[in-house]
Write a protein that holds these residues in place. Structure first.
Motif, PDB file in Angstrom:
ATOM      1  N   ASP A 215     -25.195  14.026  -1.408  1.00  0.00           N
ATOM      2  CA  ASP A 215     -24.419  14.570  -1.920  1.00  0.00           C
ATOM      3  C   ASP A 215     -23.822  15.700  -0.981  1.00  0.00           C
ATOM      4  O   ASP A 215     -24.902  16.147  -0.764  1.00  0.00           O
TER       5      ASP A 215
ATOM      6  N   ASP B 100     -24.006   8.955  -5.091  1.00  0.00           N
ATOM      7  CA  ASP B 100     -23.715   9.918  -5.997  1.00  0.00           C
ATOM      8  C   ASP B 100     -22.823  10.544  -6.107  1.00  0.00           C
ATOM      9  O   ASP B 100     -22.454  11.279  -6.856  1.00  0.00           O
ATOM     10  N   ASP B 101     -22.126  10.575  -5.355  1.00  0.00           N
ATOM     11  CA  ASP B 101     -21.117  11.781  -5.583  1.00  0.00           C
ATOM     12  C   ASP B 101     -19.732  11.319  -6.498  1.00  0.00           C
ATOM     13  O   ASP B 101     -19.075  10.034  -5.551  1.00  0.00           O
ATOM     14  N   GLY B 102     -19.123  11.328  -7.649  1.00  0.00           N
ATOM     15  CA  GLY B 102     -18.248  10.857  -7.593  1.00  0.00           C
ATOM     16  C   GLY B 102     -16.877  11.583  -6.900  1.00  0.00           C
ATOM     17  O   GLY B 102     -16.163  10.524  -7.125  1.00  0.00           O
TER      18      GLY B 102
ATOM     19  N   PRO C 151     -24.888   3.908  -6.885  1.00  0.00           N
ATOM     20  CA  PRO C 151     -25.784   4.453  -7.192  1.00  0.00           C
ATOM     21  C   PRO C 151     -27.280   5.054  -6.467  1.00  0.00           C
ATOM     22  O   PRO C 151     -28.078   4.367  -6.361  1.00  0.00           O
ATOM     23  N   GLU C 152     -27.810   5.996  -5.307  1.00  0.00           N
ATOM     24  CA  GLU C 152     -28.815   6.124  -4.592  1.00  0.00           C
ATOM     25  C   GLU C 152     -29.606   6.686  -5.996  1.00  0.00           C
ATOM     26  O   GLU C 152     -30.776   5.763  -5.389  1.00  0.00           O
ATOM     27  N   GLY C 153     -29.603   7.082  -7.013  1.00  0.00           N
ATOM     28  CA  GLY C 153     -30.014   7.187  -8.140  1.00  0.00           C
ATOM     29  C   GLY C 153     -31.009   7.799  -7.092  1.00  0.00           C
ATOM     30  O   GLY C 153     -31.255   9.448  -6.945  1.00  0.00           O
ATOM     31  N   ASP C 154     -32.610   7.171  -7.730  1.00  0.00           N
ATOM     32  CA  ASP C 154     -34.230   8.088  -7.740  1.00  0.00           C
ATOM     33  C   ASP C 154     -34.961   7.450  -6.012  1.00  0.00           C
ATOM     34  O   ASP C 154     -36.224   7.328  -6.292  1.00  0.00           O
TER      35      ASP C 154
END
Length: 209
Positions: free
Chosen positions: A13, A57-59, A75-78
């Motif tokens: 991010d 996770d960067d839109g 997505p990187e998520g957790d």
């Protein structure tokens, strides 16, 4: 020439990444995003690369990449750290040549990447050192090799310990010049920055006069 490479590019991010990269008149988030997009575009344009998977996770990065065909976003998520994020990007791509490419190579040229990947094709695992010789910018695994990586400070030695063969990539190769500081950005500029990073810096310089 070995083709069909799957490249995973992990991108933090931008609000959290590149904390040491400060350029007068340029918003750090916008600069980090431009650098990542130039890296991704160069990887996608490489003739031996079949697909590019971007993990993050960067839109805003997704919107900025709408003009780049064939990208896959995961997505990187957790995920806990860079290595886990990269492994998530590779899910389902066993049995083919794979490479993890850091997303901070704004001067990257597709031909330099193709040269490095062609050299990597002859070994099970390979690594390219960054310009300082201590970090890693590119790590590869052949079709029959299990994926493993150990990115972070001083990662080059860890990758060699994992069995990665150091590739003899010239000092001037754009594959080696990652960017974390303003000085490194100047060095990348001397190699020739990608269009997004170039435009952002030019706009800032014009504003400052």
């Amino acid at each position: 020439m070995t083709r069909g490479w799957t490249i995973v590019v992990p991108v933090k991010d931008p609000a959290r990444g590149k904390s040491r990269l400060t350029v007068t008149g340029v918003e750090r988030t916008a600069l980090a995003r431009a650098i990542a997009l130039d890296t991704i575009a160069a990887a996608a344009a490489c003739e031996v690369v079949e697909r590019v998977v971007v993990v993050g996770d960067d839109g805003g990065l997704v919107l900025g990449a709408l003009d780049l065909p064939g990208l896959r976003f995961v997505p990187e998520g957790d995920a806990r750290g860079l290595d886990e994020a990269i492994a998530r990007g590779f899910a389902g791509f066993d049995g083919m040549p794979r490479a993890a490419l850091l997303g901070d190579l704004p001067a990257l040229r597709p031909g330099d990447l193709a040269t490095a990947l062609e050299a990597a094709a002859s070994v099970d695992r390979a690594v390219v050192a960054d310009a300082e010789g201590t970090g890693s910018t590119l790590v590869t695994a052949g079709p029959d090799a299990e994926w493993t990586s150990a990115f972070g400070d001083g990662s080059f030695a860890r990758h060699v310990a994992l069995g990665c063969v150091p590739l003899d990539v010239p000092d001037a190769s754009t594959v080696r010049r990652d960017v974390d500081t303003a000085q490194q950005l100047d060095e990348a500029r001397a190699l020739g920055l990608g269009p997004r990073t170039t435009a952002l810096l030019a706009a800032a310089e014009a504003t400052l006069g």
